[in-house]
Every structure is written in structure tokens, then in C-alpha cells.
Design a protein around this motif. Structure first.
Motif, PDB file in Angstrom:
ATOM      1  N   PHE A  19       0.834  -1.218   0.000  1.00  0.00           N
ATOM      2  CA  PHE A  19       0.000   0.000   0.000  1.00  0.00           C
ATOM      3  C   PHE A  19       0.864   1.262   0.000  1.00  0.00           C
ATOM      4  CE2 PHE A  19      -0.362  -2.499   3.988  1.00  0.00           C
ATOM      5  CZ  PHE A  19       0.589  -1.826   4.744  1.00  0.00           C
ATOM      6  N   CYS A  20       2.036   1.173  -0.636  1.00  0.00           N
ATOM      7  CA  CYS A  20       2.941   2.338  -0.663  1.00  0.00           C
ATOM      8  C   CYS A  20       2.303   3.557  -1.321  1.00  0.00           C
ATOM      9  CB  CYS A  20       4.217   1.984  -1.423  1.00  0.00           C
ATOM     10  SG  CYS A  20       5.109   0.604  -0.731  1.00  0.00           S
TER      11      CYS A  20
ATOM     12  N   CYS B 175       0.862   5.646   1.264  1.00  0.00           N
ATOM     13  CA  CYS B 175       1.549   5.640   2.570  1.00  0.00           C
ATOM     14  C   CYS B 175       1.891   7.063   3.013  1.00  0.00           C
ATOM     15  CB  CYS B 175       2.816   4.787   2.499  1.00  0.00           C
ATOM     16  SG  CYS B 175       3.703   4.780   4.056  1.00  0.00           S
TER      17      CYS B 175
ATOM     18  N   ARG C 135       8.316   7.840  10.670  1.00  0.00           N
ATOM     19  CA  ARG C 135       8.673   7.153  11.914  1.00  0.00           C
ATOM     20  C   ARG C 135       9.843   7.850  12.578  1.00  0.00           C
ATOM     21  NH1 ARG C 135       6.553   3.128   8.508  1.00  0.00           N
ATOM     22  NH2 ARG C 135       5.348   1.611   9.697  1.00  0.00           N
TER      23      ARG C 135
ATOM     24  N   CYS D  30      10.369   5.494   5.739  1.00  0.00           N
ATOM     25  CA  CYS D  30       9.845   4.192   5.316  1.00  0.00           C
ATOM     26  C   CYS D  30      10.262   3.169   6.365  1.00  0.00           C
ATOM     27  CB  CYS D  30      10.412   3.807   3.947  1.00  0.00           C
ATOM     28  SG  CYS D  30       9.891   2.187   3.341  1.00  0.00           S
ATOM     29  N   LEU D  31       9.394   2.188   6.581  1.00  0.00           N
ATOM     30  CA  LEU D  31       9.708   1.122   7.542  1.00  0.00           C
ATOM     31  C   LEU D  31      10.962   0.359   7.124  1.00  0.00           C
ATOM     32  CD1 LEU D  31       8.888  -0.697   9.933  1.00  0.00           C
ATOM     33  CD2 LEU D  31       7.188  -1.744   8.482  1.00  0.00           C
ATOM     34  N   PHE D  32      11.239   0.394   5.828  1.00  0.00           N
ATOM     35  CA  PHE D  32      12.371  -0.374   5.318  1.00  0.00           C
ATOM     36  C   PHE D  32      13.560   0.521   4.952  1.00  0.00           C
ATOM     37  CE2 PHE D  32       8.461  -2.643   4.664  1.00  0.00           C
ATOM     38  CZ  PHE D  32       8.765  -3.892   5.175  1.00  0.00           C
TER      39      PHE D  32
ATOM     40  N   ASP E 155       9.983   6.857  -1.166  1.00  0.00           N
ATOM     41  CA  ASP E 155      10.037   5.442  -0.759  1.00  0.00           C
ATOM     42  C   ASP E 155       8.816   4.651  -1.227  1.00  0.00           C
ATOM     43  OD1 ASP E 155      12.314   5.676   1.358  1.00  0.00           O
ATOM     44  OD2 ASP E 155      10.868   7.219   1.913  1.00  0.00           O
TER      45      ASP E 155
ATOM     46  N   TYR F 147       9.173   0.756  -0.824  1.00  0.00           N
ATOM     47  CA  TYR F 147       9.878  -0.523  -0.712  1.00  0.00           C
ATOM     48  C   TYR F 147       8.985  -1.727  -0.999  1.00  0.00           C
ATOM     49  CZ  TYR F 147      12.358  -4.495   1.216  1.00  0.00           C
ATOM     50  OH  TYR F 147      12.933  -5.724   1.364  1.00  0.00           O
ATOM     51  N   SER F 148       7.789  -1.751  -0.389  1.00  0.00           N
ATOM     52  CA  SER F 148       6.956  -2.960  -0.508  1.00  0.00           C
ATOM     53  C   SER F 148       6.528  -3.218  -1.943  1.00  0.00           C
ATOM     54  CB  SER F 148       5.727  -2.869   0.399  1.00  0.00           C
ATOM     55  OG  SER F 148       6.125  -3.086   1.728  1.00  0.00           O
TER      56      SER F 148
HETATM   57 FE1  SF4 Z   1       5.164   2.995   3.441  1.00  0.00          FE
HETATM   58 FE2  SF4 Z   1       7.631   2.069   3.070  1.00  0.00          FE
HETATM   59 FE3  SF4 Z   1       5.698   0.427   3.940  1.00  0.00          FE
HETATM   60 FE4  SF4 Z   1       5.662   1.319   1.400  1.00  0.00          FE
HETATM   61  S1  SF4 Z   1       7.206  -0.001   2.320  1.00  0.00           S
HETATM   62  S2  SF4 Z   1       3.914   1.218   2.824  1.00  0.00           S
HETATM   63  S3  SF4 Z   1       6.494   3.398   1.686  1.00  0.00           S
HETATM   64  S4  SF4 Z   1       6.542   2.207   5.026  1.00  0.00           S
END
Ligand code: SF4
Ligand code: SAM
Ligand code: SF4
Length: 334
Positions: free
Chosen positions: A258-259, A262, A266, A276-278, A311, A313-314
Motif C-alpha cells: 500500500f505504498c 503511505c 517514523r 519508510c519502515l524499510f 520510498d 519498498y513494498s
Molecule cells: Fe510505506 Fe515504506 Fe511500507 Fe511502502 S514499504 S507502505 S512506503 S513504510
């Protein structure tokens, strides 16, 4: 003033990790082999003070953040934690919430409520002690988490959401018992796909139980239908029981990225901002504050960082990206 990133996403949601320490060693988050007795956690002077957290929170709210989730590590192990809630709960137009493993909740629920907290999310991966203990890896019993949930409900924290990470071969068999139990209790259970956060949990795609499979399994016994999101950018896909007895959610961060919506930033316990979480690297705000930056300078820095964010990532995840260096989940709080 709303900030927009390079993919046209506003900044709305901030997660703040208040400690990198935890009283659990969940195998998918802080495996003992890495987070053992010799692991160097942050020193007290390295983590943000409550005053520093409040100062940054207000700056983020001035940029359009409407929801702050406090997390960790385990937030309730931070000393005097309810005091932070009372400082943040005075910020107007803010949905303030908290994610906890529930271990210390029975004893803190009243203080949290009195400090101004309205709702809460508790993580629980199984109702079966053997499975739960094998996941938290510190022999912590299900009953104590359930007591915490009861205490939260009895002081009026509402709604209560329960997060269950599902890992193939570990707790799939707990999906239906958990759904039945929390349907009965009237709390919102949310299933989270196991993610490749950090570089210590040994993630493989085969370990992920896709959200669609979870919904199919539940639907076969307790029919469900989809619900509209509460707001744009909501990560959990909502489903309602057709008999009108409550709802569940699935967070399909691996199988349905769901980027594109998003809107989340954080802040780590030591005051680094991650978009981004990643993310591999954060942007340090602690030293800026301690070196005398003004609110305007901090605010401009938030705007600069969000303005160049790209970002996703997912959406790009592949066998190759899994091995890239990333920040640990316990560091930035999930
Ligand atoms: Fe958001 Fe990064 Fe997760 Fe994508 S991968 S939903 S940009 S935190
Ligand atoms: N200690 C608190 C707790 O467990 O609720 C807050 C921090 S924890 C990092 C936040 C959430 O991230 C929890 O619901 C946890 O289950 C989830 N989580 C941790 N590691 C994960 C992983 N590898 N994949 C998916 N979710 C994960
Ligand atoms: Fe601790 Fe939460 Fe990570 Fe489990 S998921 S190890 S409770 S921070």
C-alpha cells in the motif's frame, strides 16, 4: 500546512518509538540470538526525553500529522510512560494511540486512561500458551496479556485492537480460535502478514500467510464482507462479520503493498526520522535539538525531508531487496 512528497503523498501519520528495549524476544522481531545479554541497547542519554518528543510531535502536527502512535520496543517499559501520554494528549486535533505487547498493561491501564489515552492496540499472536510462548520466547503467558486487555476495556480504552502476526508453520492454527474469541469479546482483531523487517529475522516469502488466505479461512466459518476504509491511507483492510457481530482487519503489507497511499513517518527512540519502515538510514533530529536548533529550523528540516521522499519498498520487494541492510523493527517500532 500539508506536506506532499514526490509521489504526491501527504504526511499524516507519525509513529514514535519511545524505547528500543523490550521484555519479549519475539522470534520475528527481536530474536534472542541477536538481542541477547550482550546486545548494546541505547543509553538513557541517547534516547529522546519526553520534552524532546513533545516538541517534535507539535512540529509534526503543525505540518499536518493527525495521528501519532507510540510504540517501541515495548513502550510500557519506559519509565513514567503515562507522563508522556499526558503531555501529548493536550495537543489539539490529534488521534493519539499506542501499541503494546500487553505484558505491563494490567497495571498501567488506569494511569494511561487518566493521562488522556483514548484507545489502544495490543499485540497477541495466539491463545495457545505453547505457541505464544514459542513466539515471545520469554515464557510469557497468554492469560497475562488477556488480563491487560480486560483492564484496558474496563477503564474505557476503546476501541481495542489486537494485532496478530501470522507466520507460516508457527501460528496459522491460531487464526480461527483468535477470530472466534475476539468476535465474542467485541475487539477488532487484525492479522498482519509477516514482514522482512530489519536483517535479523531470517524472513522468507514462504513464511508469509497471504491475507487473502486468512480471509478465506475465516469466511468459511464466519462469513465476512469488505468494509470501506475509515480514511485514505489506512493500512488495515477492513472486513465485517455478516452477522453484524464486529469486524476484523488484515494488513497485507507483503502481498498487497500500500505504498501508493503511505502517509507515515517514523521517529526512532534516539530521534532519527525514517520515511519508510524499510529505510536504510534516518535523519537525525536529536543532535539538531541538542545543538540549539530553533522550532523553525526543525520544521524546515521536516519539510525538506518529506519533500524529497520517494520510498515504496513494498512495491519493489523481491528476493534481492530482502538482503538489503535495513533498520530493525524494534528500533523504529513497526
Ligand atoms: Fe510505506 Fe515504506 Fe511500507 Fe511502502 S514499504 S507502505 S512506503 S513504510
Ligand atoms: N512491543 C510492542 C508490540 O509488540 O505491540 C510495540 C512494538 S512492535 C515492533 C509493533 C508491531 O509490529 C507489533 O504488533 C508486532 O507484532 C509487529 N511486528 C513485529 N515484527 C514484525 C514482523 N516481522 N512482521 C510483521 N509485524 C511485525
Ligand atoms: Fe518486543 Fe513488540 Fe518486537 Fe515482540 S514485536 S519483540 S513485543 S517490540
Amino acid at each position: 500546512m500539508t506536506l506532499i512528497d514526490t509521489l504526491n503523498r501527504p504526511l499524516r501519520d507519525l509513529r514514535i518509538s519511545v524505547t528500543d528495549r523490550c521484555n519479549f524476544r519475539c522470534v520475528y522481531c527481536m530474536p534472542k540470538e541477536i538481542f541477547g545479554p550482550d546486545y548494546q541497547f541505547l543509553r538513557r542519554d541517547q534516547i529522546l526525553t519526553f520534552e524532546e518528543i513533545e516538541r517534535l510531535a507539535r512540529i509534526f502536527v503543525s505540518h499536518g500529522v493527525r495521528k501519532i502512535r507510540l510504540t517501541g520496543g515495548e513502550p510500557l517499559v519506559r519509565r513514567d510512560f503515562p507522563q508522556l501520554i499526558s503531555m501529548l494528549s493536550t495537543i489539539p486535533d490529534l488521534d493519539l494511540t499506542l501499541t503494546t505487547n500487553g505484558a505491563l498493561l494490567a497495571r498501567q491501564a488506569r494511569a494511561l486512561k487518566d493521562a488522556g489515552l483514548k484507545r489502544i492496540t495490543v499485540s497477541l499472536d495466539s491463545l495457545d500458551n505453547k505457541i505464544f510462548k514459542s513466539m515471545n520466547d520469554v515464557d510469557f503467558a497468554v492469560e497475562s496479556v488477556l488480563e491487560g486487555i480486560e483492564a484496558a476495556a474496563s477503564v474505557g480504552l476503546s476501541p481495542i485492537k489486537v494485532n496478530m502476526v501470522v507466520k507460516r508453520g508457527l501460528n496459522e492454527e491460531s487464526i480461527l480460535p483468535m477470530a472466534r474469541f475476539f468476535k465474542e469479546k467485541g475487539h477488532i482483531l487484525r492479522f498482519i502478514e509477516y514482514m522482512d523487517v530489519g536483517h535479523s529475522n531470517g524472513w522468507r516469502m514462504d513464511d508469509v500467510v497471504p491475507a487473502a488466505e486468512i480471509i478465506k479461512m475465516i469466511n468459511a466459518e464466519m462469513p465476512v464482507e469488505p468494509l470501506d476504509p475509515n480514511y485514505r491511507g489506512e493500512v488495515a483492510e477492513r472486513w465485517r462479520y455478516k452477522d453484524g457481530q464486529g469486524e476484523i482487519g488484515v494488513i497485507a503489507s507483503v502481498t498487497q503493498a500500500f505504498c501508493s497511499t503511505c502517509n507515515r513517518a517514523r521517529l526512532s527512540a534516539e530521534g532519527s526520522l525514517y520515511t519508510c519502515l524499510f529505510a536504510v538510514k534516518g535523519h537525525d533530529f536529536r543532535d539538531m535539538m541538542r545543538n540549539g536548533a530553533t522550532d523553525e529550523e526543525l520544521s524546515n528540516e521536516v519539510a525538506r525531508i518529506w519533500g524529497k521522499r520517494g520510498d515504496r519498498y513494498s512495491e519493489l520487494r523481491s528476493e534481492n531487496t530482502v538482503s538489503l541492510p535495513k533498520v530493525e523493527m524494534s528500533h523504529i517500532g513497526g
